[in-house]
Design an enzyme around this catalytic site. Structure first.
Site, PDB file in Angstrom:
ATOM      1  N   SER A 136       0.844  -1.207  -0.030  1.00  0.00           N
ATOM      2  CA  SER A 136      -0.048   0.031  -0.034  1.00  0.00           C
ATOM      3  C   SER A 136       0.756   1.022   0.087  1.00  0.00           C
ATOM      4  O   SER A 136       1.688   1.229   1.041  1.00  0.00           O
ATOM      5  CB  SER A 136      -0.872  -0.032   1.194  1.00  0.00           C
ATOM      6  N   LYS A 162      -1.067  -0.909  -4.491  1.00  0.00           N
ATOM      7  CA  LYS A 162      -2.291  -0.376  -4.061  1.00  0.00           C
ATOM      8  C   LYS A 162      -1.980   1.298  -3.827  1.00  0.00           C
ATOM      9  O   LYS A 162      -0.807   1.400  -3.024  1.00  0.00           O
ATOM     10  CB  LYS A 162      -2.934  -0.735  -2.790  1.00  0.00           C
ATOM     11  N   LYS A 164      -3.037   4.987  -2.272  1.00  0.00           N
ATOM     12  CA  LYS A 164      -3.996   5.794  -1.769  1.00  0.00           C
ATOM     13  C   LYS A 164      -4.449   6.998  -2.539  1.00  0.00           C
ATOM     14  O   LYS A 164      -3.302   7.530  -3.027  1.00  0.00           O
ATOM     15  CB  LYS A 164      -3.221   6.249  -0.393  1.00  0.00           C
ATOM     16  N   ASP A 189      -7.417   2.954  -3.063  1.00  0.00           N
ATOM     17  CA  ASP A 189      -7.889   3.122  -1.672  1.00  0.00           C
ATOM     18  C   ASP A 189      -8.245   4.623  -1.395  1.00  0.00           C
ATOM     19  O   ASP A 189      -7.355   5.298  -1.158  1.00  0.00           O
ATOM     20  CB  ASP A 189      -7.181   2.341  -0.625  1.00  0.00           C
ATOM     21  N   GLU A 214     -11.245   0.582  -3.242  1.00  0.00           N
ATOM     22  CA  GLU A 214     -11.457   0.355  -2.026  1.00  0.00           C
ATOM     23  C   GLU A 214     -12.172   1.728  -1.295  1.00  0.00           C
ATOM     24  O   GLU A 214     -11.618   2.972  -1.337  1.00  0.00           O
ATOM     25  CB  GLU A 214     -10.347  -0.073  -1.268  1.00  0.00           C
ATOM     26  N   ASP A 239     -13.962  -1.758   2.785  1.00  0.00           N
ATOM     27  CA  ASP A 239     -12.924  -2.060   4.060  1.00  0.00           C
ATOM     28  C   ASP A 239     -13.710  -1.484   5.260  1.00  0.00           C
ATOM     29  O   ASP A 239     -14.285  -2.150   6.077  1.00  0.00           O
ATOM     30  CB  ASP A 239     -11.667  -1.293   3.744  1.00  0.00           C
ATOM     31  N   LYS A 263      -9.840  -7.304   7.588  1.00  0.00           N
ATOM     32  CA  LYS A 263      -9.004  -7.222   8.588  1.00  0.00           C
ATOM     33  C   LYS A 263      -9.550  -7.469   9.793  1.00  0.00           C
ATOM     34  O   LYS A 263     -10.703  -7.241  10.283  1.00  0.00           O
ATOM     35  CB  LYS A 263      -9.011  -5.496   8.846  1.00  0.00           C
ATOM     36  N   GLY A 291      -4.265  -4.637   5.659  1.00  0.00           N
ATOM     37  CA  GLY A 291      -3.168  -4.268   6.915  1.00  0.00           C
ATOM     38  C   GLY A 291      -3.404  -3.100   7.413  1.00  0.00           C
ATOM     39  O   GLY A 291      -4.172  -2.031   7.202  1.00  0.00           O
TER      40      GLY A 291
HETATM   41  O1  SMG Z   1      -0.494  -2.527   6.591  1.00  0.00           O
HETATM   42  O2  SMG Z   1       0.456  -2.033   4.828  1.00  0.00           O
HETATM   43  C1  SMG Z   1      -0.448  -1.841   5.465  1.00  0.00           C
HETATM   44  C2  SMG Z   1      -1.109  -0.597   5.519  1.00  0.00           C
HETATM   45  C3  SMG Z   1      -2.323  -0.696   4.571  1.00  0.00           C
HETATM   46  O3  SMG Z   1      -3.368   0.943   3.642  1.00  0.00           O
HETATM   47  C4  SMG Z   1      -3.364   0.339   4.422  1.00  0.00           C
HETATM   48  N1  SMG Z   1      -4.081   0.301   5.651  1.00  0.00           N
HETATM   49  O4  SMG Z   1      -7.387   1.625   4.696  1.00  0.00           O
HETATM   50  O5  SMG Z   1      -6.479  -0.136   3.994  1.00  0.00           O
HETATM   51  C5  SMG Z   1      -6.618   0.897   4.769  1.00  0.00           C
HETATM   52  C6  SMG Z   1      -5.073   1.473   5.488  1.00  0.00           C
HETATM   53  C7  SMG Z   1      -5.298   1.661   6.827  1.00  0.00           C
HETATM   54  C8  SMG Z   1      -4.423   2.146   7.862  1.00  0.00           C
HETATM   55  S1  SMG Z   1      -3.803   3.268   7.186  1.00  0.00           S
HETATM   56  C9  SMG Z   1      -2.582   3.976   8.419  1.00  0.00           C
HETATM   57 MG    MG Z   2      -8.407   0.721   3.292  1.00  0.00          MG
END
Ligand code: SMG
Ligand code: MG
Length: 370
Positions: A136, A162, A164, A189, A214, A239, A263, A291
């Protein structure tokens, strides 16, 4: 298995690089760790995935600790002989707080499985010995910095990227990454950053052959996601909205989601995660493991979960080095874009206690009231 007490620790680990999302930038990971101490002399460990602030979900580290100390731990301690399978039922009178509940259930499960000599993977129903890894990638200061970061992950062997996104950081970065890596499995995402009336804008992402988008809308706007799904060819993946089996069942029923990010912390634990996995398999939906910037303790259990057969897409289960220069367990090392599922009993990883002690800034114990 009799639980004598729980030890709670707040630890702070610097991230190897800042992680920016639509809800803020993380420079370090503050984590609440739970240790279940049993009369059998075996400790179980788990990680509560709440963040320092209630920005991804309503839960946050100090709040999770408070609800555990005040309500959840005393209830489990009063119950005496507790198996992990009973934890959710015992804690049901207390609403919400899935991340806190998940951590307690997981710590007990770890102790139980260590006692029985069974690994998390075997217990949960894993069918794979290694899992495909995605990564991510946070919102970057500019497109050049993003391409540079993605390129390090591609070189490291990640099998899916992925990105953001948020309003103002979407079409251009996605186009640039897609142009640079035309065949890379790619997804985005938004962490709830858009609104129902952004559908026409978001439909412009359709041309980039994304695996999924996402959580574009507010976590409570499940119907909005169903409406959006009809206007986009890119599959919608929920999510934040999926906080339970029931939430997953209903979102699937109204076609608000065709892929689910599971999750364990968000849904109250690994047992609920397996139920959601099974539901998705029955309904023909793909799932993948999300994650929460976990340390090796949380990652070990996630990697075991991701080895179940319905996890057909690479997860945000990256190597330890993507997050931390030093982890509190032996690091998860990616080989050929994959992580190996631990096979030792329980979560199957060893804790580096000296390092753990050095990064612990708060420690307390919940013990049984006599
Ligand atoms: O654990 O690699 C990881 C982060 C994956 O993007 C990630 N998590 O919305 O999916 C999500 C975010 C939530 C936590 S962001 C700090
Ligand atoms: Mg997410």
């Amino acid at each position: 298995m009799i639980i004598k007490g729980f030890e709670l620790r707040q630890v702070l680990l610097p991230l190897v690089r800042p992680f920016r999302t639509s809800f803020g930038t993380q420079h370090e990971r503050e984590v609440l760790l739970v240790r279940a101490i049993t009369t059998e002399g075996i400790d179980g460990w788990a990680e509560c995935v709440a963040m320092s602030e209630p920005v991804y979900s309503p839960e946050y580290v100090a709040g999770s600790r408070d609800v555990i100390e005040r309500f959840l731990a005393p209830t489990l301690l009063a119950a005496g002989d507790v198996r992990a399978e009973e934890v959710a039922g015992l804690l049901k009178p207390f609403l919400g707080h899935q991340m806190a509940k998940a951590a307690l259930e997981t710590a007990i499960l770890d102790a139980q499985l260590k006692y029985e000599g069974v690994s998390f993977g075997s217990y949960l129903g894993a069918t794979k010995t290694e899992i495909d890894c995605g990564v991510s990638v946070g919102i970057a200061p500019n497109v050049d910095a993003l391409l540079e970061e993605v390129s390090t992950y591609v070189k490291a062997g990640y099998r899916r990227i992925k990105l953001k996104i948020e309003p103002g950081w979407d079409l251009e970065p996605v186009r640039e990454v897609r142009d640079a890596w035309p065949d890379m499995p790619l997804q985005v995402d938004a962490n709830q950053a858009y609104h129902r009336d952004d559908a026409v804008h978001l439909a412009q992402l359709d041309r980039f052959n994304l695996l999924l988008i996402e959580q574009p809308l507010n976590e409570h706007d499940v119907l909005g996601h169903a409406m959006l799904a009809r206007q986009l060819s890119t599959p919608i993946c929920l999510d934040e909205s999926i906080t339970s089996y029931e939430a997953a069942r209903d979102a699937i029923a109204i076609e608000a989601t065709t892929i689910i990010n599971i999750k364990p912390g968000r849904v109250g634990g690994y047992l609920e995660s397996v139920r959601i996995h099974d539901l998705c398999v029955e309904n023909g939906l793909a799932v993948w493991c999300g994650g929460m910037l976990e340390t090796g303790i949380g990652r070990a259990a996630n990697v075991a979960l991701a080895a179940l057969p319905g996890f057909t897409l690479p997860g945000d289960t990256s190597a330890s080095a993507r997050y931390f220069s030093r982890d509190i367990t032996e690091p998860f090392v990616m080989i050929d874009g994959r992580l190996t599922v631990p096979t030792a009993p329980g979560i199957g990883v060893e804790i580096d206690f000296d390092f753990l002690e050095s990064i612990t800034h708060e420690k307390s114990n919940c013990v049984k009231k006599s």
